[in-house]
Design a protein around this motif. Structure first.
Motif, PDB file in Angstrom:
ATOM      1  N   LEU A   1       8.780 -27.556   8.275  1.00 48.93           N
ATOM      2  CA  LEU A   1       9.968 -27.630   9.144  1.00 48.93           C
ATOM      3  C   LEU A   1      10.875 -26.421   8.946  1.00 48.93           C
ATOM      4  CD1 LEU A   1      10.713 -31.437   8.684  1.00 48.93           C
ATOM      5  CD2 LEU A   1       9.933 -30.344  10.784  1.00 48.93           C
ATOM      6  N   TYR A   2      11.080 -26.029   7.677  1.00 49.55           N
ATOM      7  CA  TYR A   2      11.933 -24.868   7.401  1.00 49.55           C
ATOM      8  C   TYR A   2      11.333 -23.588   7.965  1.00 49.55           C
ATOM      9  CZ  TYR A   2      15.432 -27.106   4.372  1.00 49.55           C
ATOM     10  OH  TYR A   2      16.453 -27.848   3.904  1.00 49.55           O
ATOM     11  N   ARG A   3      10.000 -23.416   7.798  1.00 50.49           N
ATOM     12  CA  ARG A   3       9.400 -22.175   8.281  1.00 50.49           C
ATOM     13  C   ARG A   3       9.365 -22.162   9.814  1.00 50.49           C
ATOM     14  NH1 ARG A   3       3.283 -23.473   6.486  1.00 50.49           N
ATOM     15  NH2 ARG A   3       2.496 -24.204   8.470  1.00 50.49           N
ATOM     16  N   ASN A   4       9.213 -23.351  10.453  1.00 51.32           N
ATOM     17  CA  ASN A   4       9.246 -23.410  11.914  1.00 51.32           C
ATOM     18  C   ASN A   4      10.636 -23.066  12.437  1.00 51.32           C
ATOM     19  OD1 ASN A   4       6.624 -24.206  11.756  1.00 51.32           O
ATOM     20  ND2 ASN A   4       6.864 -26.171  12.758  1.00 51.32           N
ATOM     21  N   ARG A   5      11.668 -23.592  11.730  1.00 46.59           N
ATOM     22  CA  ARG A   5      13.040 -23.283  12.158  1.00 46.59           C
ATOM     23  C   ARG A   5      13.326 -21.791  11.939  1.00 46.59           C
ATOM     24  NH1 ARG A   5      18.214 -26.681   9.996  1.00 46.59           N
ATOM     25  NH2 ARG A   5      18.002 -25.260   8.233  1.00 46.59           N
ATOM     26  N   ALA A   6      12.739 -21.224  10.890  1.00 44.67           N
ATOM     27  CA  ALA A   6      12.884 -19.785  10.650  1.00 44.67           C
ATOM     28  C   ALA A   6      12.315 -18.983  11.820  1.00 44.67           C
ATOM     29  CB  ALA A   6      12.169 -19.398   9.351  1.00 44.67           C
TER      30      ALA A   6
END
Length: 933
Positions: free
Chosen positions: A44-49
């Motif tokens: 989720l964090y890397r997708n939001r990045a």
């Protein structure tokens, strides 16, 4: 509002693909708040990045990528996104560091290599632009001063280290370091025992050696091969890998590989590299049996031997390196495969060491050129194993059986011969009945590997099955129990029957599978043992009930996917086999109804399809696997080293991908999770069947996906060849059709792609399919040609004398199939607009040309009619005589009828073209305006 973080993630993915980054951020943010699973949190964090990168909010992108990296330090997508964000923020040194980690994880990734080159050039430019330190010598000296000063600020040291690495990769910079006592200073950095400084020094040395034989030789001698091997032996994965890369670079130079140009006077210096290469080989062989070497170091030595000793091309007659290793190191390799991890005297090993050693044994055996060489190999093995068999010393004998087990995983023929040695098979069976658990463990593993050798399977079945059943029932040691189960599964497969497996252990196959899933999910059991659970499931999932239950067990699937990331040949093959079974992507023989009836009449057994093997159940399983993240697992498996990922495993993975791509609705998900990228190497390398399956899966994706999204950058050009390979009469109609759809999609994107299709010699095949009796194939081929004729080279082929290409297109315009007409008329309209020669040629290729043109201009389908009128306008515009010929026919009445119609927004483009035709005829003076008539 949704409260399921997985659903929110999928929603965010859809918004991202639709370029609605704001809504994607909202979905990912909500999912982050609700989620409790660490692995998902990283995603989720890397997708939001990725969203923040698109929104050009680089500080937020770097922050989110860092959070993902905190959870999983080797998250390659997060590392790359942070690198991109840091580059935009001007933090080039930090961006370079992240890009370097990405390139270490995936050394063959061209994007990472290109990013490293770009960042390196930018850093160097920045350093040069500062000009604070006069003179190249002073600049190099200053870098070393900063690095060797323990009181230097951390950020300054990092910058100096990165600058040094960048400098070492450039020829001028490498020579500058070399001439200014740089190798000695780099050695001092290594001796500081500071991991960061060691890495910087080793990577700088690698850059300095690349493509320069003389410098690489000098560095090898100065550092000393013993020191290099010692550094590679340390129990630090990053340092061990960096030193391994350095030694590989030196070896490449000594072998004359990768040298792009001669430097200075090196051309005049004759270097005898054979002595150095033998010295390196001997030290690597010594590493294999040294207790001072870490498990990772031993793996590095084996990998270097695997890569550099056997011939790359069997047409090269020189296999002296292989013969040298067999004579001087075969016993050392056998000692590695004979290690028993559970015994106190075992050498330090990783989970992959012994399998990598078996791979090396196999490669060496395959590299031998004649029977005397193979006999020598066999004799060395037999004598060494015999020397270890001692009835008075069971521990020593165990090592001998373990060696046989290791060879059985390597060269097939040799393993079979070793099984025939006096007392070996009997000893294996006897050890199964031993009271010692370690004896049972080694013997059961050996029986499992031996059971694949069918010539010995009868002996094992008659002697081993009963023992394995007893061991399974009585032992309380999970490690032994799981191996006994896999042994029984394998023996059942070898014997062509289940040998009572359904009744065995007071339960059914489903019960055994549940036990395997339980072992698989038990993280307290070592990975080496859990891999046997995967192998057991690879056999048990042949049962329809088992595979249906398995795909519903989310923890078991995730545990299997996680194990698939390990570099283990057996695990990769077993995971791929289980997935092939679950997706029913194996080959099945079609039952001929008449033969079925005949068999029933003669009271023979007729195998019937299990209800859970019917299409509805298979589709349901495929959807479940996709939801569980099977594509990411497969993409990870494809990245494995060629020594681990065998051609057979590649074929199985390709089969699974093809099954996953069946439903067009799932193809977007497959692309988003890296499926498109993973399929390209599978379509290029492997078995013939595997390449066809992978190419077909690529065709399915290419047929309906936006190529820029599915295969970004240069990758799209790599897909063309696999698609063209399906335009073959040996392939089935569906493969032909979907390949044509994919090529049609590609040819509509850019002229560069059209040129690539032409260069792959696809044009004759596409033309052949335009003659096909099958309507859909003919339509797809014609649509593809319609897009290709925009290309000038294709147009010139139509203009050239002595071919019927234009005639074929004209005749297809007269087909009854509207879709074929649309495509053919579109192609003809573009050809006659681009090449005036084709306008007159069109009237000569067939006597039916005028009738066909008139039918097009009067067609009920507005699209066909418009294209027909454009063709008429092109003919009239091309030549006055040709225009006169047309005016003298009924075509003038048709044009006049259409041109005189009242303006109509729905048909205006048609009316306008007809009027343009009439205007052009008036310009020629062939007709007069109505007022003058």
């Amino acid at each position: 509002q949704m409260e399921d973080p997985i659903q929110l993630k999928e929603e965010g993915n859809k918004y991202f693909q639709a370029s609605d980054y704001e809504k994607a951020v909202q979905s990912y943010t909500q999912a982050i708040k609700l989620n409790k699973d660490k692995a998902l949190q990283a995603v989720l964090y890397r997708n939001r990045a990725a969203c923040f990168l698109k929104k050009e909010e680089y500080a937020k992108a770097a922050s989110d990528a860092s959070r993902a990296i905190d959870i999983n330090a080797s998250d390659i997508k997060a590392l790359y996104r942070r690198s991109q964000a840091l580059e935009k923020l001007g933090k080039l040194d930090q961006a370079f560091k992240d890009a370097q980690k990405c390139a270490t994880i995936e050394p063959r990734n061209k994007n990472f290599q290109e990013t490293l080159r770009r960042l390196g050039a930018n850093i160097q430019e920045k350093v040069n632009a500062r000009g604070a330190i006069p003179g190249s010598q002073t600049r190099v000296q200053k870098m070393f001063e900063i690095l060797l000063d323990e009181n230097s600020e951390k950020e300054k040291r990092e910058k100096a280290a990165n600058n040094l690495i960048v400098l070492g990769r450039e020829e001028a910079g490498a020579e500058r370091i070399f001439q200014n006592n740089g190798v000695s200073l780099l050695l001092q950095l290594i001796e500081t025992k500071n991991a960061e400084l060691i890495l910087a020094a080793v990577r700088t040395l690698s850059g300095m050696c690349m493509g320069h034989k003389a410098r690489a030789t000098a560095i090898l001698h100065y550092l000393g091969i013993d020191n290099i091997c010692m550094w590679m032996s340390v129990d630090n994965e990053e340092i061990s890998l960096a030193v391994c890369n350095l030694l590989q670079t030196i070896t490449d130079c000594l072998l004359g590989q990768g040298t792009e140009e001669h430097h200075g006077k090196e051309e005049a210096v004759v270097l005898d590299t054979k002595k150095d290469l033998r010295m390196i080989t001997m030290r690597l062989l010594d590493m294999l049996v040294s207790k001072k070497v870490s498990g990772q170091g031993r793996d590095r030595a084996l990998n270097l031997l695997n890569k550099n000793i056997p011939r790359k091309d069997l047409k090269d007659h020189d296999n002296s390196r292989t013969v040298f290793v067999i004579d001087n190191g075969l016993k050392k390799i056998l000692k590695v495969v004979g290690q028993i991890p559970e015994m106190p005297d075992c050498l330090p090993l990783t989970e992959n060491t012994q399998l990598t050693a078996s791979v090396l044994l196999n490669k060496l055996y395959d590299d031998l050129r004649c029977d005397p060489e193979r006999d020598n190999y066999r004799v060395i093995c037999e004598e060494y194993i015999k020397s270890k068999i001692d009835p008075q010393n069971m521990d020593k004998t165990l090592h001998a059986i373990q060696m046989v087990s290791g060879v059985l995983q390597g060269p097939f023929d040799l393993g079979n011969k070793l099984l025939g040695m006096k007392g070996v098979m009997e000893m294996m069976v006897a050890l199964c009945g031993s009271e010692r658990e370690i004896d049972q463990l080694v013997a059961v593993e050996a029986l499992i590997h031996a059971s694949t050798k069918l010539s010995r399977a009868t002996f094992i079945i008659s002697n081993g099955v009963t023992l394995l059943k007893e061991i399974y029932k009585k032992t309380k040691n999970e490690k032994i129990k799981i191996r006994a189960l896999v042994g029984l599964c394998k023996l059942g497969s070898a014997g062509g029957t289940d040998y009572g497996l359904r009744q065995f252990a007071e339960g059914s196959t489903e019960k055994l599978a549940r036990q395997c899933r339980k072992w698989l999910c038990n993280t307290s059991i070592d990975a080496r043992t859990r891999k046997w659970a995967v192998e057991g499931l690879a056999y048990l999932t042949l049962d329809a009930d088992v595979k249906d239950d398995f795909v519903e067990d989310e923890p078991a699937l995730q545990a299997m996917f996680e194990l698939a990331k390990t570099s283990d040949k057996t695990i990769l093959y077993s995971v791929a086999s289980a997935l092939v079974n679950c997706t029913n992507s194996y080959d099945t023989k079609e039952l001929v109804p008449e033969l079925v009836q005949l068999a029933k009449f003669s009271k023979q057994h007729v195998p019937e399809e299990h209800p859970k093997d019917k299409k509805d159940f298979v589709v349901k399983r495929v959807k479940r696997l996709l939801k569980a993240g099977v594509v990411s697992a497969l993409a990870c498996m494809v990245k494995a080293d060629s020594a681990i990922l065998t051609d057979q495993s590649k074929e199985l993975i390709a089969r699974v991908f093809l099954a996953l791509c069946e439903d067009p609705k799932d193809r977007g998900t497959i692309v988003a999770q890296g499926g498109g990228k993973a399929l390209i190497p599978l379509a290029v390398e492997g078995t013939e069947v595997g390449k066809i399956k992978a190419s077909h899966a690529l065709a399915k994706i290419a047929a309906i996906s936006n190529p820029d999204m599915a295969f970004p950058g240069e990758r799209v050009y790599e897909v063309v060849r696999p698609l063209v390979s399906l335009l073959n009469t040996e392939r089935d109609g569906l493969q032909n059709y979907e390949a044509l759809l994919g090529l049609t999609n590609f040819s509509g994107r850019s002229d560069k792609l059209r040129m690539k299709i032409v260069k792959e010699k696809a044009l004759p095949d596409i033309e052949n399919y335009m003659f096909e009796n099958h309507d859909q194939l003919r339509q797809a081929a014609t649509e593809c040609m319609c897009n290709l004729v925009v290309n000038k080279e294709v147009q010139e082929r139509f203009v050239a004398d002595g071919n019927d290409r234009l005639k074929l297109v004209v005749l297809l315009c007269g087909e009854d199939d509207e879709k074929v007409q649309v495509a053919a008329a579109g192609a003809l309209a573009m050809l006659t607009a681009a090449q005036k020669k084709l306008c007159s040629k069109m009237t000569e290729v067939t006597t039916q040309w005028l009738e066909i043109l008139q039918r097009l201009c009067l067609h009920d389908n507005v699209e066909v009619q418009h294209r027909g009128l454009v063709i008429a306008f092109n003919l009239i515009s091309a030549d006055k005589d040709l225009a006169k010929k047309l005016v003298e026919t009924e075509l003038l009445e048709i044009l006049t009828y259409i041109g005189k119609q009242e303006d109509d927004p729905k048909k205006q483009h048609i009316i306008n073209v007809a009027r343009d035709c009439l205007t052009r005829c008036m310009d020629y003076g062939l007709i007069k305006p109505l007022s003058q008539a």
